[in-house]
Design an enzyme around this catalytic site. Structure first.
Site, short mmCIF file in Angstrom:
data_model
loop_
_atom_site.label_atom_id
_atom_site.label_comp_id
_atom_site.label_asym_id
_atom_site.label_seq_id
_atom_site.Cartn_x
_atom_site.Cartn_y
_atom_site.Cartn_z
N ASN A 171 1.04 -1.05 -0.16
CA ASN A 171 0.31 -0.14 -0.15
C ASN A 171 0.84 1.21 -0.06
OD1 ASN A 171 -1.82 1.91 0.40
ND2 ASN A 171 -2.14 1.73 2.55
N TRP A 172 0.96 1.74 -1.19
CA TRP A 172 1.94 2.97 -1.22
C TRP A 172 1.57 4.05 -0.64
CZ3 TRP A 172 4.37 2.84 -6.89
CH2 TRP A 172 5.12 1.70 -7.02
N HIS A 209 -9.50 1.17 4.46
CA HIS A 209 -8.22 1.33 5.09
C HIS A 209 -8.57 2.14 6.15
CE1 HIS A 209 -4.22 2.49 6.01
NE2 HIS A 209 -3.81 1.28 5.44
N GLY A 256 2.66 -1.10 4.37
CA GLY A 256 2.84 0.23 3.96
C GLY A 256 4.22 0.74 3.53
N GLY A 257 4.69 1.08 4.75
CA GLY A 257 6.17 1.97 4.61
C GLY A 257 7.07 0.71 3.95
C1 PEP Z 1 -1.12 0.01 5.65
O1 PEP Z 1 -0.93 1.13 5.44
O2 PEP Z 1 -1.91 -0.81 5.51
C2 PEP Z 1 0.14 -0.49 6.59
C3 PEP Z 1 0.09 -1.66 7.23
O3 PEP Z 1 1.11 0.07 6.89
P1 PEP Z 1 2.56 -0.09 7.65
O4 PEP Z 1 3.06 -1.09 6.91
O5 PEP Z 1 3.41 1.36 7.32
O6 PEP Z 1 2.29 0.01 9.05
#
Ligand code: PEP
Length: 255
Positions: free
Chosen positions: A13-14, A98, A237-238
């Protein structure tokens, strides 16, 4: 994950990151790392990068996802994008509900339900996010929260449609915070979600549905999280913005 019955999905998930040239560069870097993966690989990119991503992933095993879609087919909904518009671009997946959309953009279980139905009707594969807030976990109501979200988000959906949906269990307190759920917490919640799906539909549907974990999954903790039988991949995400890290998560899901 239980590879005998389900295929893991590793989805990035960018969020609101990457210009078009940056998107192309990142996908080019992911391509060799995803090649031959024994899991489904998805990149969830901003709307402005969808065409670039579809073009750049042609002939590869990387699938493209959007990060939202509207529930109406067309009309006076300024700033919104319909499911058919995504399909027209060659998009296959769409992330819905989300926690950032719920928190900052007034998304509710009712609108997640409508968006999910619209996405399915258009032929998209929805990745629907559910998860408890920190205080809900501390109050001991994680299961009630997950049960309520599943019942509302998947209301009126058939068992066959449910099998096309990926559920992303994302404890809100773990998203972008660097605080990961323990593998045991992730397993417990993913398993509980499967029991809710079994009650709503049937055992076969619950066994078939993909339940991912999301929340600060990274190159270091992915293998342990993914070793759990009910954790069928991750929404990332990150770490999905760094090709080597995303590649390592894909590798962890492929062993
Ligand atoms: C997300 O955005 O769905 C997520 C899990 O972000 P992160 O991995 O950065 O916690």
């Amino acid at each position: 994950m239980n590879k005998a019955v389900r295929k893991a999905i590793i989805a990035g998930n960018w969020k609101m990151n990457k210009t078009r040239p940056e998107a192309k560069e990142l996908i080019e870097a992911i391509k060799p790392l995803a090649k031959g993966a024994d899991c489904e690989v998805v990149v969830g990119v901003p709307f402005t990068n969808l065409e670039t991503a579809v073009e750049a992933t042609k002939g590869t095993n990387i699938h493209v996802g959007a990060q939202n879609c509207h529930f109406e087919k067309s009309g006076a909904f300024t700033g919104e994008i319909s499911a058919d518009m995504l399909v027209e671009l060659g998009v296959e997946y769409v992330i819905l509900g989300h926690s950032e959309r719920r928190q900052y953009f007034g998304e509710t279980d009712e609108t997640v339900n409508k968006r999910t139905k619209a996405a399915l009707a258009a032929g998209l594969k929805p990745i629907v996010c559910v998860g408890e807030l920190l205080w809900e976990r501390e109050c001991g109501i994680t299961e009630e929260v997950l049960g309520k979200q599943c019942k509302l988000d998947f209301f009126g959906i058939t068992a066959d449609e449910m099998k096309k949906i990926t559920i992303a269990y994302e404890p809100v307190w773990a998203i972008g915070t660097g605080k990961t759920a323990t593998a045991e917490q992730a397993q417990e919640a993913c398993k509980y979600i499967r029991t809710v799906i079994a009650k709503m539909f049937d055992e076969a549907t619950a066994e078939a549905v993909t339940v991912q974990y999301g929340g600060s999954m990274n190159a270091k903790n992915a293998a342990e999280l993914l070793s759990k039988v009910d954790v069928d991949g991750g929404l990332i995400g990150g770490a999905s913005l760094k090709a080597p890290d995303f590649g390592e998560i894909i590798r962890a899901a492929s062993v």
